[in-house]
Each structure stands twice: as structure tokens, then as C-alpha cells.
Enzyme design. Structure first.
Site, PDB file in Angstrom:
ATOM      1  N   ARG A  38       0.829  -1.216   0.000  1.00 41.64           N
ATOM      2  CA  ARG A  38       0.000   0.000   0.000  1.00 41.64           C
ATOM      3  C   ARG A  38       0.861   1.265   0.000  1.00 41.64           C
ATOM      4  NH1 ARG A  38      -3.393  -0.706   5.149  1.00 41.64           N
ATOM      5  NH2 ARG A  38      -1.340  -1.442   5.767  1.00 41.64           N
ATOM      6  N   ASN A  83      -6.013  -2.957   2.201  1.00 41.70           N
ATOM      7  CA  ASN A  83      -5.933  -4.404   2.372  1.00 41.70           C
ATOM      8  C   ASN A  83      -7.343  -4.963   2.495  1.00 41.70           C
ATOM      9  OD1 ASN A  83      -3.137  -4.479   2.391  1.00 41.70           O
ATOM     10  ND2 ASN A  83      -2.974  -4.515   4.611  1.00 41.70           N
TER      11      ASN A  83
END
Length: 91
Positions: A19, A37
Site C-alpha cells: 500500500r 488491504n
């Protein structure tokens, strides 16, 4: 031309700073949207911006950072809305 694409990335993509690297790459490319996520271990993202920049970010997600292993990326085109002010990591 402004576009919007949603992606889901599968493989070893959590716990490897996927990320953070996605956010950094998006900001460098001028792409707006988000990444997060998923409970099943995948990473999901929604990207908006110039077509070429969004394509570059999607292509980057096919590889991910060095510590990741991307097994599959699914992508779908959506209607561009212009709703994002920046690129964020969602929790």
C-alpha cells in the site's frame, strides 16, 4: 482523457509495504484514489487520472515492490467521477 480503474491484487501483497509503495507511485504519477488491504489477503485499489498515468500505476501493481509476489491482478474500468482530492491508504 481522464479514466478510473479498480484493481484487486492477489499474492503475497500484505505485510510487504504494498500500500505504501502504491501510494508513493500514485503520487509521483499524479493519480488520485485509494488502496486498502482486504480481509482475504488481497489488496484493492481505485485509481483516477490521466489514462497513461493510470495505466502506468496498474502496470506497476502487476509487479509491486521487490518484497511482494503478485500472482494475479484483476482490473475493471469504471466511470470517472473526479471525487478524489489525493491518494490515500484506507484502513
Amino acid at each position: 482523457m481522464m479514466v478510473r480503474r479498480a484493481v484487486v491484487v492477489s499474492g503475497r501483497v500484505q505485510g510487504v509495504a504494498f500500500r505504501n509503495h502504491t501510494q508513493r507511485t500514485a503520487l509521483e504519477l499524479g493519480v488520485r484514489g485509494w488502496v486498502r488491504n482486504l480481509p482475504n489477503g488481497d489488496v484493492e485499489g481505485c485509481f483516477e487520472g490521466e489514462d497513461a498515468a493510470v495505466r502506468q500505476l496498474v502496470d506497476w501493481c502487476r509487479r509491486g515492490p521487490a518484497s511482494a509476489r503478485v500472482d494475479r491482478l484483476t482490473e475493471r474500468e469504471e466511470r470517472h467521477t473526479g471525487e478524489f482530492g489525493s491518494f490515500e491508504i484506507r484502513y
